[in-house]
Scaffold this active site. Structure first.
Site, PDB file in Angstrom:
ATOM      1  N   PHE A  46      -8.212-107.941 -17.299  1.00 59.46           N
ATOM      2  CA  PHE A  46      -9.247-108.584 -18.107  1.00 59.46           C
ATOM      3  C   PHE A  46      -9.002-108.143 -19.550  1.00 59.46           C
ATOM      4  CE2 PHE A  46     -13.488-108.853 -20.050  1.00 59.46           C
ATOM      5  CZ  PHE A  46     -13.663-110.210 -19.906  1.00 59.46           C
ATOM      6  N   ASP A  54     -13.402-102.952 -10.719  1.00 61.72           N
ATOM      7  CA  ASP A  54     -14.224-103.594 -11.739  1.00 61.72           C
ATOM      8  C   ASP A  54     -15.126-104.560 -10.980  1.00 61.72           C
ATOM      9  OD1 ASP A  54     -15.323-105.289 -13.629  1.00 61.72           O
ATOM     10  OD2 ASP A  54     -13.526-105.347 -14.881  1.00 61.72           O
ATOM     11  N   PHE A  98      -8.959-114.651 -30.211  1.00 61.87           N
ATOM     12  CA  PHE A  98      -9.789-115.726 -29.660  1.00 61.87           C
ATOM     13  C   PHE A  98     -11.249-115.600 -30.083  1.00 61.87           C
ATOM     14  CE2 PHE A  98     -11.865-113.265 -26.340  1.00 61.87           C
ATOM     15  CZ  PHE A  98     -10.966-112.226 -26.092  1.00 61.87           C
TER      16      PHE A  98
HETATM   17  C1  LIG Z   1     -17.256-109.272 -18.675  1.00 57.50           C
HETATM   18  C2  LIG Z   1     -16.282-108.436 -18.005  1.00 57.50           C
HETATM   19  C3  LIG Z   1     -15.970-107.157 -18.485  1.00 57.50           C
HETATM   20  C4  LIG Z   1     -16.568-106.613 -19.759  1.00 57.50           C
HETATM   21  O1  LIG Z   1     -17.943-106.479 -19.668  1.00 57.50           O
HETATM   22  P1  LIG Z   1     -18.864-106.516 -20.992  1.00 57.50           P
HETATM   23  O2  LIG Z   1     -20.216-106.182 -20.501  1.00 57.50           O
HETATM   24  O3  LIG Z   1     -18.749-107.887 -21.569  1.00 57.50           O
HETATM   25  O4  LIG Z   1     -18.317-105.482 -21.927  1.00 57.50           O
HETATM   26  C5  LIG Z   1     -15.062-106.410 -17.779  1.00 57.50           C
HETATM   27  N1  LIG Z   1     -14.483-106.887 -16.672  1.00 57.50           N
HETATM   28  C6  LIG Z   1     -14.751-108.106 -16.190  1.00 57.50           C
HETATM   29  C7  LIG Z   1     -14.091-108.572 -14.941  1.00 57.50           C
HETATM   30  C8  LIG Z   1     -15.655-108.923 -16.832  1.00 57.50           C
HETATM   31  O5  LIG Z   1     -15.912-110.149 -16.341  1.00 57.50           O
END
Ligand SMILES: *Cc1c(COP(=O)(O)O)cnc(C)c1O
Length: 504
Positions: A157, A247, A479
């Site tokens: 990500f 994650d 972006f």
């Molecule tokens: C959105 C996201 C993040 C980052 O989270 P934030 O709260 O925007 O900092 C990390 N990993 C994944 C898979 C995400 O979708």
């Protein structure tokens, strides 16, 4: 540092519709006519008025925004499909919980309520709060990644990779071949390739501090990973003595897919599946802007030594250890939101709306990522705009065009989201997608039908869409703030034809 990409072929499975076979109380209501229409299991109690600006104003707005949908103002947007981050609808119970928030600096009751819910769903000893997902990535990378390290993952990500790079590490993406196929019937396109992961431990012996699984994968179309894949990955990590990190930002949709696509999990409740997923993972972090449907984040783990180190960094970068940069109100809303994530009716809405939209677009011949995943609908801009050269940013062109004809904004997830190659040339992305995020429980069926209608019109008039060139290009994460301009006057010509066809 370059991202190394590896892959091997994988078994392709047919998706069976397990929904009707799900256990009692966790099922999908079908229309007797046979029409496949998702039914909302909630009602609207608070509404926000929307603004659909006339098309000429939309052309002017996208011009001001440098054809970058990130730079549009919210009130210039009709249907905001930019992201699901912090934009999911909250429930009445989440809203109500915010009234009892305890704004104590230390030892806040709100923190302990959130901790208790996280213990229920993940069953880890420690929970450390952080203000959002990338803050967790910052802290974990700082503690676990050193220069020269290699971190295997099913897919990167943007913020994860940036934090690992910042510490001198490299991510290697170990996805299956199906992951890069826009059209597929593989129900778990997000899976890590087990054979390649074993090979990576041989190739990078001693350099792998942990393995990271993203459930489900944000940048390849919200595609899920299976419980079986998680279990196998955990086995390899154990054999090699390294922790497995997850994650879990998009875990909500992934839980739905495990239940509905993995035969062995059909009769398990979402909570049981969630417990089982977590039992294989050593370190779980999440963005509560998605998981928990509010705004915040956190890290859950069992290892007391690592927990101690995290505990030292939270007050330095986030806030005291019982709020970690979050407002107490948000902690209350996250606690209720995560509890509600264990409710199948709640988490079904997103994936079902996405599937509806994907099916309709596919039937009309529009190139779209399949199978339908979580998070949103992903249009394949490479197939949509074959006449636009990749260097002219097909996905960004398509998202600007879609905004012009619909007022809906999606997000470019293609070449514009990559950094340039070291030699200064454009790094052409593996996939050139525009993501139309489906913030959960936000849009009505008529609004989704409206977007489908506009996309189909655009598909029929695709030759009118041209390319873009940089007008202002930042060095990192371009972006977000980068500005582009159309090559030629295609945006005006597109608007003219749209008006001629009865659009406004
Ligand atoms: C959105 C996201 C993040 C980052 O989270 P934030 O709260 O925007 O900092 C990390 N990993 C994944 C898979 C995400 O979708």
């Amino acid at each position: 540092m370059e991202t190394i990409r590896t892959s091997t072929p994988s078994r392709t499975l047919d998706i069976k519709d397990n929904l009707s076979k799900c256990s009692q109380g966790e099922r999908v209501i079908k229309l007797l006519s046979g029409e496949d229409l998702p039914l909302e299991m909630h009602k609207t109690t608070i509404v926000k008025k929307l603004n659909l600006m006339p098309i000429d104003e939309r052309v002017a707005a996208i011009g001001r925004a440098g054809s970058n949908t990130f730079l549009l103002k919210s009130n210039e947007v009709f249907l905001d499909m930019l992201t699901d981050s912090g934009t999911n609808a909250m429930s009445d119970k989440q809203q109500a919980s915010m009234f009892i928030a305890d704004d104590a600096y230390s030892g806040s009751e709100s923190f302990y309520r959130l901790e208790a819910i996280l213990q229920k769903v993940f069953r880890k000893k420690f929970f450390w709060p952080a203000h959002q997902g990338r803050a967790c990535e910052h802290i974990l990378s700082r503690l676990l990644v050193k220069p020269g390290d290699v971190i295997p993952t099913n897919y990167h990500f943007t913020t994860t990779r940036a934090h690992i790079k910042l510490q001198g590490g490299t991510m290697i993406e170990i996805f299956t071949d199906d992951a890069m196929q826009v059209k597929s019937t593989n129900p778990f396109k997000g899976n890590i390739d087990i054979g390649k992961l074993e090979q990576a431990f041989k190739d990078f012996s001693g350099k792998i501090p942990f393995v990271r699984l993203e459930a489900g994968t944000n940048l390849i179309g919200g595609q899920p990973i299976s419980l079986e894949n998680i279990r196998q990955t955990a086995e390899i990590c154990k054999a090699n003595g390294v922790p497995l990190m997850m994650d879990a930002s998009l875990l909500q949709d992934n839980l739905f897919f495990i239940k509905t696509r993995e035969a062995s999990c059909r009769d398990k409740t979402i909570l049981e599946i969630c417990n089982e997923v977590a039992s294989h993972i050593d370190i779980i972090y999440f963005s509560a802007r998605k998981f928990g449907a509010a705004r915040g984040g956190g890290i859950c783990l069992d290892d007391p030594m690592l927990a101690d180190k995290i505990k030292e960094l939270i007050p330095l970068f986030e806030g005291f250890i019982t709020y970690g940069g979050m407002s107490s109100r948000e902690m209350e809303a996250i606690a209720v939101g995560i509890d509600e994530t264990m409710d199948f009716d709640n988490i079904s809405q997103g994936p079902q709306f996405i599937k509806f939209m994907v099916d309709e677009l596919e039937n009309a011949g529009v190139p779209v990522v399949t199978p339908a995943g979580g998070l949103g609908v992903h249009l394949d801009a490479r197939a949509f705009l074959p006449h636009v050269p990749p260097e002219q940013l097909q996905a960004a062109s398509l998202s600007a065009a879609l905004y012009i004809v619909s007022g809906a904004r999606g997000m470019e997830r293609g070449t514009g989201s990559e950094d340039r190659n070291p030699d200064g040339t454009e790094c052409i992305a593996n996939l050139e997608l525009i993501r139309l995020a489906m913030p959960r429980r936000v849009f009505t069926m008529s609004q989704i039908k409206f977007v489908i209608d506009r996309i189909i019109w655009l598909w029929k008039n695709k030759e009118l869409v041209g390319g873009l060139k940089w007008r202002n290009e930042p060095k990192i994460m371009r972006f977000f703030f980068g500005e582009l301009e159309p090559i030629g006057d295609w945006q005006e010509r597109l608007a003219k034809k749209f008006k001629k066809d009865g659009g406004a």
